[in-house]
Design a protein around this motif. Structure first.
Motif, PDB file in Angstrom:
ATOM      1  N   GLN A  81       0.857  -1.178   0.000  1.00 54.22           N
ATOM      2  CA  GLN A  81       0.000   0.000   0.000  1.00 54.22           C
ATOM      3  C   GLN A  81       0.894   1.229   0.000  1.00 54.22           C
ATOM      4  OE1 GLN A  81      -3.532   0.440   0.011  1.00 54.22           O
ATOM      5  NE2 GLN A  81      -2.888   2.558  -0.327  1.00 54.22           N
ATOM      6  N   MET A  82       0.767   2.054  -1.018  1.00 55.74           N
ATOM      7  CA  MET A  82       1.608   3.226  -1.175  1.00 55.74           C
ATOM      8  C   MET A  82       0.753   4.482  -1.077  1.00 55.74           C
ATOM      9  SD  MET A  82       4.115   1.947  -4.282  1.00 55.74           S
ATOM     10  CE  MET A  82       2.766   1.883  -5.466  1.00 55.74           C
ATOM     11  N   ASN A  83       1.034   5.294  -0.084  1.00 61.44           N
ATOM     12  CA  ASN A  83       0.318   6.549   0.127  1.00 61.44           C
ATOM     13  C   ASN A  83       1.263   7.731  -0.022  1.00 61.44           C
ATOM     14  OD1 ASN A  83      -2.081   5.123   0.836  1.00 61.44           O
ATOM     15  ND2 ASN A  83      -1.370   4.942   2.953  1.00 61.44           N
ATOM     16  N   SER A  84       0.689   8.908  -0.186  1.00 69.09           N
ATOM     17  CA  SER A  84       1.460  10.146  -0.304  1.00 69.09           C
ATOM     18  C   SER A  84       2.583  10.010  -1.324  1.00 69.09           C
ATOM     19  CB  SER A  84       2.024  10.547   1.068  1.00 69.09           C
ATOM     20  OG  SER A  84       0.990  10.732   2.004  1.00 69.09           O
ATOM     21  N   LEU A  85       2.253   9.489  -2.473  1.00 72.27           N
ATOM     22  CA  LEU A  85       3.255   9.265  -3.509  1.00 72.27           C
ATOM     23  C   LEU A  85       3.797  10.579  -4.058  1.00 72.27           C
ATOM     24  CD1 LEU A  85       1.456   6.340  -5.321  1.00 72.27           C
ATOM     25  CD2 LEU A  85       3.760   6.217  -4.340  1.00 72.27           C
ATOM     26  N   ASN A  86       5.063  10.566  -4.408  1.00 69.04           N
ATOM     27  CA  ASN A  86       5.701  11.718  -5.032  1.00 69.04           C
ATOM     28  C   ASN A  86       6.478  11.249  -6.256  1.00 69.04           C
ATOM     29  OD1 ASN A  86       8.609  11.191  -4.206  1.00 69.04           O
ATOM     30  ND2 ASN A  86       7.666  11.318  -2.182  1.00 69.04           N
ATOM     31  N   PRO A  87       6.901  12.165  -7.124  1.00 64.17           N
ATOM     32  CA  PRO A  87       7.599  11.765  -8.351  1.00 64.17           C
ATOM     33  C   PRO A  87       8.853  10.927  -8.110  1.00 64.17           C
ATOM     34  CG  PRO A  87       6.830  14.012  -8.561  1.00 64.17           C
ATOM     35  CD  PRO A  87       6.576  13.613  -7.135  1.00 64.17           C
ATOM     36  N   GLU A  88       9.483  11.055  -6.952  1.00 61.29           N
ATOM     37  CA  GLU A  88      10.673  10.264  -6.637  1.00 61.29           C
ATOM     38  C   GLU A  88      10.352   8.781  -6.484  1.00 61.29           C
ATOM     39  OE1 GLU A  88      12.673  13.467  -7.295  1.00 61.29           O
ATOM     40  OE2 GLU A  88      13.719  11.614  -6.757  1.00 61.29           O
ATOM     41  N   ASP A  89       9.092   8.446  -6.340  1.00 64.96           N
ATOM     42  CA  ASP A  89       8.683   7.048  -6.228  1.00 64.96           C
ATOM     43  C   ASP A  89       8.511   6.381  -7.587  1.00 64.96           C
ATOM     44  OD1 ASP A  89       8.496   7.057  -3.346  1.00 64.96           O
ATOM     45  OD2 ASP A  89       6.610   8.169  -3.552  1.00 64.96           O
ATOM     46  N   THR A  90       8.620   7.139  -8.655  1.00 63.79           N
ATOM     47  CA  THR A  90       8.472   6.586 -10.000  1.00 63.79           C
ATOM     48  C   THR A  90       9.561   5.554 -10.274  1.00 63.79           C
ATOM     49  OG1 THR A  90       7.412   8.574 -10.888  1.00 63.79           O
ATOM     50  CG2 THR A  90       8.488   7.112 -12.459  1.00 63.79           C
ATOM     51  N   ALA A  91       9.155   4.349 -10.639  1.00 63.69           N
ATOM     52  CA  ALA A  91      10.094   3.257 -10.885  1.00 63.69           C
ATOM     53  C   ALA A  91       9.321   2.025 -11.319  1.00 63.69           C
ATOM     54  CB  ALA A  91      10.901   2.946  -9.619  1.00 63.69           C
TER      55      ALA A  91
END
Length: 117
Positions: A81-91
């Motif tokens: 479960q991934m919350n508060s995603l930001n562009p640095e999480d792109t992968a």
């Protein structure tokens, strides 16, 4: 062998949430670990989170407080479960099943997560 099928990746805006799933074809060994890794273009693959059969967890510092790993042993499935995603999480996110006692590892094919600003 153990085959892993991943799902749940996609495109989400910054601040949004996604849930990844990883279903294993079988789990022969009672003591095992399921984990999520990620790899961005031009970067090394890194551990995001891991969980043992008994429920012990480990997280990368960059995702603590935002991501939660869990598993359903009856379904041989792990979730992220991934919350508060930001562009640095792109992968590309990869699921891993491993059994330390016999040095066995199986990897999923990967699922793309893209976070837009």
């Amino acid at each position: 062998q153990v085959q892993l099928v991943e799902s749940g990746g996609g495109l989400v805006q910054a601040g949004g949430s996604l849930t990844l799933s990883c279903a294993a074809s079988r789990s022969i060994f009672r003591i095992n670990v399921m984990a999520w890794y990620r790899q961005a273009p031009g970067k090394q693959r890194e551990l995001v989170a891991a969980i043992t059969t008994s429920g012990s967890t480990n997280y990368a510092d960059s995702v603590k407080g935002r991501f939660t790993i869990s598993r359903d042993n009856a379904k041989n499935t792990a979730y992220l479960q991934m919350n508060s995603l930001n562009p640095e999480d792109t992968a590309v996110y990869y699921c891993r099943y491993y059994v330390p006692e016999v040095n066995f590892t199986s990897w999923g094919q990967g699922t793309q997560v893209t976070v837009s600003s």
